[in-house]
Motif scaffolding. Structure first.
Motif, short mmCIF file in Angstrom:
data_model
loop_
_atom_site.label_atom_id
_atom_site.label_comp_id
_atom_site.label_asym_id
_atom_site.label_seq_id
_atom_site.Cartn_x
_atom_site.Cartn_y
_atom_site.Cartn_z
N GLU C 192 0.83 -1.20 0.00
CA GLU C 192 0.00 0.00 0.00
C GLU C 192 0.87 1.25 0.00
OE1 GLU C 192 -1.04 -2.80 1.27
OE2 GLU C 192 -2.83 -2.86 0.02
N SER C 213 -6.78 4.45 2.44
CA SER C 213 -7.03 3.00 2.36
C SER C 213 -8.28 2.66 3.17
CB SER C 213 -5.84 2.21 2.89
OG SER C 213 -4.74 2.33 2.03
N LYS C 218 -10.00 -0.85 2.38
CA LYS C 218 -8.92 -1.80 2.64
C LYS C 218 -8.96 -2.21 4.11
CE LYS C 218 -5.76 -0.75 -1.00
NZ LYS C 218 -4.42 -0.97 -1.48
N SER C 221 -3.01 -3.08 5.64
CA SER C 221 -2.06 -2.49 4.72
C SER C 221 -0.65 -3.03 4.95
CB SER C 221 -2.04 -0.96 4.89
OG SER C 221 -3.25 -0.40 4.45
N SER C 326 -1.73 1.00 -6.21
CA SER C 326 -1.98 0.77 -4.78
C SER C 326 -3.27 1.44 -4.29
CB SER C 326 -0.79 1.28 -3.96
OG SER C 326 -0.66 2.67 -4.12
#
Lengths: 327, 327, 327, 327
Positions: C192, C213, C218, C221, C326
């Motif tokens: 990430e 993120s 997400k 990470s 990413s």
């Protein structure tokens, strides 16, 4: 005695271990084989409380036997440690009309399962899934064999570069309370010294060992350190040693969570497949609050109470082998 | 009873198996530990006849624990099957002033060792080293676990590409007489069907199984074939099947000698280390013509006669697991 | 112009890199091919001073192409930095009647080679062997590709376990001065965030990235950290971050010397084979004080002075790709 | 010139190649980055005809960069070769309101894409994804580097067991029309002989080469055979050779589809990430019917017509290196 099960839930709990997916797959397909409807509970006990319960079938576990991690994910749940949390979990369990539960995890997970069974009478069987191999009642836990291979593959690479004189490599592996990983992978990678909680002979013994290596012509040494030993982790021990033996140059590797992942070894996949099939059979046979494990190559049952309270001891034969082969 | 040993020879014989180097290393270092001088005999019995006997020490086995193959090499020897050949071998053995012999190999190697002991009274202990796991008296032979991992890593890659419909992959693995590799790696790689000598249900069963897979929504299937089954190898079976099921497109992989090499797994390294140490101890304790193996996690001795004549049977539990998890 | 060479020495110097053995093998076999007698110098410049010079032949480099490390070993030599040390080295070089030298190593090794050539007129050609990929004049150094694969294989395993929310994994990789390993393996493992010396955007940027993120869903990470950045190593950054983002649980892996070992990738083996063959040709063609490298897929020569003083820059395209993928 | 794209479709076509997932991921995330809505088309052109078009987002490509195979699956489509099939495909394309298409595959896939663009004016860009490395306009195709590593890892294991005299191992690798895999992996694994379509010197040359190996002291030899050469596959050549050289014992390995799977190497992941990002940019810049590749380390465009009709030639330097290093 037999128990009729129509719908069965399965979850993974605690730290990830390679082979958990193979165990889930075996539980699900054993259900299909026996005419039971399998349900997957996501994120362990947390998902049971949140109501993340979904039907599965033979195809929903296709192509996962070779994957690390767990399809159902795993999470810690503070809420499940409270009566209220377990009450909510129970209500979700009943709403989904489940009859029985398979828990894949470590002893902490079995403690939770024990409470759940006591409070609500849910039949539950456990499968030992943890890389630490520290659960009583089974010769091997799922994920342990893979973790050993992960460690030795890493250390093999270090060995390639260990050609200079007086170079010292410290490799920190998992095993806060149990030295199984460090001892076995230490033998497997040909470590010159292995520091484990159960038989920690201290820095002075390590220094003596290094001096012996020097005399016998070893050009460099690899020391395996189980995290959380009394002398600290690999970085701490390396510093202490460099202070005492200034000629030595220490290099440190901390493997960390690498050890929890990776494609499971064949051993772990077969073990997980056997235990997954056995867990469903064990529930069908009317058992509860027991763990299915493998002892002397055969499936064996151990009550949760015993699996949680007792501990496997490090084998003296292995300690002696470690000493002899590191000459 | 104890036996005094001053000088000990070690050789590897038969097909290579990963972990043989770890066993040699353990034998040599156990000798050093006990004050015995270790000697390496190159190329098995052939080298004993040719006089290829050299002193070893703790350093001559450094950095080999992680290597496949065998440092001492292995070779077949027709000459050792003759009394004259064994006579020459004995003379070399005596010239080198050796007191005892450790043989790392399979049952053929133990047969040779038995004759050698009977004819010349040489104390000899065997260590089971073969990928086939077909030696009675030990739960695991050295190299077997590594071979299983080699097979599943290969098949995992095939699984990645098995996305098209009606595609059929045949993978031929070793095991002319024993289906341990095929059965266990078949479970481990999630094979849809496993054809082994001990439980060969024929092409028709395979066809039924494929039809079932079709119905349950499998898009492609992987079939593990142990070499030398009654229906031929993977190429033959693939042809037969394509003739009967023209919709299927069959792809064949023959793993061959890949299975005999590779870096040994941690399991094999630890097993080999234990057995190497145990072999030296066993000779020192006065035994001869026995194999050191591992049964129920402990070192166990088995007379050569028994190790050679008896055979491990395929476990019915495993066959059932294979059937259930391949649904 | 051509140069007649009868006897050629080869050494490896500096940190180990996978593929050095393949380069040694190619140099030795190219010598044999051209009728030159090859000599191996052990432990780099140190061995040249100690007189560790031995004849080699096509068979002495058999079965090493697939081995990490270097058969000839590598060592640092303070003595070679002194005129007296180099004088002794030169005397040994002449005693062995060598005509030319191939040095496999990094820019420090080429600096030593430059002095040796200037002071004694020894023709010398360099082969770039280092995992860092930080040598000007070649698109790839030997060992770099393997190191990238080592890193991503490790991080892949971490990814398996990265299923819990708000979990943060820091992985420290090599590259004190050059971020090639971190940037390329970071793209390769799907990190990430990547912290490299050349484009270190600081902790605050990392925090912003984590918050993004979080917003985009997400669950965890992975951050790759090149050792020796301005904010410290992975452990330091993890501590700083946990202090600023108390909800996050940070886990640290320090790969260390694992990155220098391991079986070389095919890319590195082919590269090393090409450069080893080219190095001998380059000497035969009369060149000296040049490095053989690969630029735009073809062998290219770069004067040592240039290879040492200039540096490859991080490609802006790659930095942009890293940012985009990413998301 | 720029083109506005609101919705973009991406598909994988032809044989699987490791890294295809990384390319899909990069295309999808580049879309998100540029404000384009990405759509995944399953099973290649077949799925376009069947209407298997689904919206994707940054999260739908999470945790796939390290997976072999292709998330979107790949399939052959006879229907797409017909005008009617393409018409249906176009209608689905329009129904989904897509503006542009990215095709990841080989030259067959680009031929289909060319027709689709010509007939319906759909802007399309190709990404070279095939293990064969046989596409003009790029130095590397996605999957090729991984396939090379797969082959050498397999052959490395064979090398471990290749200790007996006069033993000959044949390994058949992919590459019906192009010898890139055989030549490069042959150099990488240290094969004694490499049989490729472009430079097949016949069985007699092989026999001479083996006789030379014998003279120079090689105990065993490994021969790499590209499938589909004029002397047949590995089994055929092995038989021919055993007939002519009865002292030799030949062992055959056929790698098959193993070569198409496996976790992609770092090289392939970075390559795929770069090309995925570049493909979206290329479409946005107004191009069509071009392939994005990498030439001399930079992204380069090649018209489909050229990519399809021209072919990369085997490099003479590599053939010479192969000859020299196998001495």
């Amino acid at each position: 005695m037999t128990r009729e099960i129509r719908r069965l839930g399965v979850l993974t709990s605690g730290g990830d271990a390679p082979g958990m997916n193979a165990a889930i797959r075996a539980v699900v397909r054993a259900c299909v084989h026996h005419g039971i409807k399998p349900y997957g509970i996501r994120e362990g006990y947390k998902g049971l409380i949140d109501g993340q319960i979904e039907p599965m079938n033979a195809r929903s576990v296709a192509n996962i036997i070779n994957q690390g991690g767990t399809l159902l994910k795993s999470a810690r749940s503070q809420a499940f440690r409270t009566p209220e949390g377990r009450q909510t979990a129970f209500e979700n369990f009943r709403s989904a009309d489940l009859d029985a539960l398979v828990v894949i995890g470590g002893d902490g997970s079995f403690t939770g399962a024990t409470l759940f069974e006591k409070e609500f009478g849910i039949p539950v069987v456990g499968i030992p899934g943890t890389i630490d191999n520290d659960i009583f009642g089974t010769d091997y836990t799922i994920g342990y064999d893979t973790a050993l291979n992960t460690v030795i593959e890493a250390v093999d690479k270090i060995r390639d570069t260990a050609t200079s004189h007086n170079r010292l490599f410290f490799v920190e592996v998992m095993g806060r309370d149990a030295g199984f990983i460090a001892l076995n992978s230490g033998i497997g990678c040909g470590a010159e010294e292995i520091l484990i909680p159960e038989a920690d002979r201290g820095i002075d013994h390590l220094i003596k060992s290094l001096e012996r290596s020097d005399r016998t012509g070893k050009t460099s040494s690899i020391v395996l350190v189980a995290e959380g030993g009394k002398d600290g982790g690999a970085f701490e021990i390396a510093k202490t040693l460099e202070a005492k033996l200034p000629d030595y140059e220490a290099r440190v590797t901390v493997l960390g969570h690498i050890q929890r992942g990776g494609r499971p070894s064949c051993f772990d996949r077969v073990l997980a497949s056997r235990l997954g099939v056995a867990a469903v059979k064990t529930l069908m046979a009317g058992n509860s609050c027991v763990m299915v494990g493998v002892r002397n190559n055969a499936v064996a049952l151990t009550p949760f109470a015993e699996a949680i309270s007792k501990h496997n001891a490090i084998d003296d034969e292995l300690l002696e082998v470690a000493d002899i082969v590191s000459i």
